[in-house]
Enzyme design. Structure first.
Site, PDB file in Angstrom:
ATOM      1  N   PRO A 100       0.820  -1.214   0.000  1.00 15.95           N
ATOM      2  CA  PRO A 100       0.000   0.000   0.000  1.00 15.95           C
ATOM      3  C   PRO A 100       0.850   1.258   0.000  1.00 15.95           C
ATOM      4  CG  PRO A 100      -0.947  -1.609   1.475  1.00 15.95           C
ATOM      5  CD  PRO A 100       0.369  -2.179   1.012  1.00 15.95           C
ATOM      6  N   CYS A 101       0.405   2.251  -0.782  1.00 15.33           N
ATOM      7  CA  CYS A 101       1.247   3.415  -1.078  1.00 15.33           C
ATOM      8  C   CYS A 101       1.153   4.509  -0.031  1.00 15.33           C
ATOM      9  CB  CYS A 101       0.860   3.980  -2.436  1.00 15.33           C
ATOM     10  SG  CYS A 101      -0.853   4.553  -2.540  1.00 15.33           S
ATOM     11  N   GLN A 102       0.237   4.420   0.956  1.00 14.83           N
ATOM     12  CA  GLN A 102       0.100   5.494   1.924  1.00 14.83           C
ATOM     13  C   GLN A 102       1.431   5.771   2.609  1.00 14.83           C
ATOM     14  OE1 GLN A 102      -1.881   2.938   1.696  1.00 14.83           O
ATOM     15  NE2 GLN A 102      -3.961   3.678   1.390  1.00 14.83           N
ATOM     16  N   GLY A 103       1.810   7.011   2.578  1.00 13.00           N
ATOM     17  CA  GLY A 103       3.014   7.407   3.294  1.00 13.00           C
ATOM     18  C   GLY A 103       4.239   7.550   2.444  1.00 13.00           C
ATOM     19  N   PHE A 104       4.238   7.001   1.207  1.00 14.06           N
ATOM     20  CA  PHE A 104       5.413   7.168   0.367  1.00 14.06           C
ATOM     21  C   PHE A 104       5.563   8.625  -0.034  1.00 14.06           C
ATOM     22  CE2 PHE A 104       4.795   2.582  -1.141  1.00 14.06           C
ATOM     23  CZ  PHE A 104       5.708   2.121  -0.219  1.00 14.06           C
TER      24      PHE A 104
END
Length: 524
Positions: A100-104
């Site tokens: 999951p891409c959250q925070g990249f």
């Protein structure tokens, strides 16, 4: 490795953060030249969202009614943290997935954030345990600017990934800066046959301590190009094309123009349970059953009508929904300036009537007005439109009317950024990136090219490359999330082709074919 027996065995794949199975679908659709069965066999899939796991199971699991060529994969519906794979070292050939891409982001490059992207670390943990010959990371474009990507590059060839090597980014040059090299990991799905211009970070790594040699792995070569699309429109010229033109949305919307679009809901009284996946789910629904519409507010419908082909939110500036006391409804555009120096809307004077998104020669004039209380434009009441009570004159006729402003102060004040908001998908081009809220035009360029509506779930799934016989479980919102989060199937298939060419160098030609049953209507 090159023996006849080993060449005939399917390549085993584990899909982490599998979603509904976009990557798996692409790997299963791939066929080596002359083959009538998939080159890859999925042995497992890990997905924590039950509705997405249910969709995966309906298409690839033991109970799937779609053609199955190998034993079905084990589908693990749980949090991946602390999950221990049952396979031993080297028993899985390929691990794929998109943490999951959250925070990249590109911030805080001095350290890896242990909390925000723990799931990223879990992907690497599974790779270290299983020691696949190849692993493929798929993610959002900003991944290549992230701390996590830098951490991966630091760990490759040392520490727990000492026996792995990153495959050279496609087109990399010795003179590239770090940023230029990182950007080369971004692949545009349209370059590989998708009807969608979607840039995704694709990072591939291979083991260095097993055959074949790591330097033999290559990224997929683009098969389509924007340049060829432009050249193909120059009639009468015999232009040599190295690539096919980008696939466009035209055929899809020509097809859906012939379909009935009335229902706002998925078929009722249909639900399913799946062993090993908690909950009861609406569905399954075939992709063809996802052609459903919405019930937008009146102000939203007026905005759709006011946007011309290829247009966006900027076309709403100075335009109003006008309702006369006699019951007529029209869209009008202020002639000349529509806001004064203080940013207040200027209504007095001439307006042109708008039809099909374009101004006409027909005019009306506002003789006087008074401000009304802002009208709520949504059920929540958070979004409001500026409203006015006016005296309207057309020719010799004068009467009362109400105006609602179709743009917003924020949209009027900002030319840069969010250019796709309230935009129409363009005929003659691929679509923009299909995200999880594609049914909301205020989130992007998701209006139909010509009709006054957002695209449907069916159209979004087809733009992602899913076949018509793909099955979906969950609510409308859950299915939309599955569609938007998926890897475009044509891109996944080209990645599979490259992995096959690397792992089976002495096998059949790796030029991709596709399964007939898999693409029923996949590219109308």
């Amino acid at each position: 490795m090159g023996s006849k027996d080993s060449a005939e065995k399917p390549i085993t794949v584990l899909d982490l953060f599998a979603g509904c199975g976009g990557l798996t679908e692409g790997f299963h659709q791939f066929r080596p030249a002359g083959a009538d069965v998939p080159a890859f066999r999925s042995v497992g899939a890990v997905e924590w969202e039950p509705a997405a796991a249910a969709s995966y199971a309906m298409n690839f699991g033991a109970g799937s009614e779609r053609p199955q060529h190998y034993d079905p994969p084990e589908i693990i519906c749980r949090d991946i943290v602390s999950w221990q794979p049952k396979w031993g070292r080297g028993e899985v050939d390929v691990v794929v997935g998109g943490p999951p891409c959250q925070g990249f982001s590109g911030l805080n490059r001095l350290k890896v954030r242990a909390g925000r992207n723990e799931l990223w670390q879990e992907f690497i943990r599974v790779v270290v345990v299983l020691q696949p010959k190849v692993f493929v990371i798929e993610n959002v474009d900003r991944f290549v600017r992230s701390v996590e990507f830098n951490d991966l590059k630091d760990r490759i060839g040392s520490g727990d990934l000492t026996n792995y090597k990153l495959v050279e980014a496609p087109g990399a040059e010795v003179s590239d800066t770090d940023w230029q090299r990182a950007r080369r990991y971004l692949l545009n799905a349209a370059d590989y046959g998708a009807r969608q211009a979607r840039r995704r970070a694709i990072v591939i790594a291979v083991r260095t301590d097993v055959e074949p040699l790591p330097d033999q792995m290559r990224y997929p070569e683009p098969t389509h190009s924007r340049h060829s699309l432009s050249e193909s429109k120059l009639s009468g010229l015999d232009l040599p094309l190295d690539h096919l033109p980008w696939s466009t949305v035209d055929a899809l919307f020509s097809e859906t123009a012939r379909l009935t679009l009335e229902s706002t809901e998925l078929p009722a009284d249909r639900s399913t349970t799946i062993e090993g996946i908690p909950g009861k789910f609406a569905g399954p629904f075939a992709t063809t059953e996802l052609h459903i519409t919405r019930k937008p507010e009146a102000i939203s419908r007026a905005r759709y009508k006011a946007v011309p082909p290829g247009g966006n939110r900027k076309d709403l500036r100075g335009r109003f929904l006008c309702r006369t006391d006699g019951g007529a409804e029209m869209i009008i555009e202020k002639v000349g300036s529509f806001r004064n120096e203080d940013g207040i809307l200027e209504l007095l004077g001439a307006h042109k009537i708008v039809e099909n998104g374009f101004t006409t020669s027909r005019r009306v004039s506002v003789r006087s007005y008074e401000v009304e209380q802002a009208k709520e434009t949504g059920k929540s009441g958070r979004s409001k439109s500026e409203a006015f009570r006016i005296v309207l004159r057309e020719g010799e006729t004068t009467g009362g009317a109400t105006l609602e402003y179709l743009s917003t102060r924020a949209w009027d004040d900002h030319d840069a950024g969010a250019g796709d908001v309230m935009g129409r998908i363009r005929n003659g081009h691929p679509s923009v990136t299909i995200r999880t809220e594609f049914f909301k035009p205020e989130k992007g360029r998701y209006l139909h090219p010509l009709e006054n509506r957002p695209i449907t779930h069916y159209e979004a799934a087809m733009l992602q490359g899913f076949p018509k016989n793909f099955l979906w479980c969950g609510s409308k919102t859950e299915i939309a999330k599955q569609i938007g989060n998926a890897v475009p199937v044509p891109l996944a298939m080209k990645i599979a082709e490259s992995v096959f060419a690397y792992l089976r160098p002495s096998g059949p030609s790796a030029h991709a074919g596709i399964a007939t049953d898999a693409v029923l209507g996949g590219q109308p």
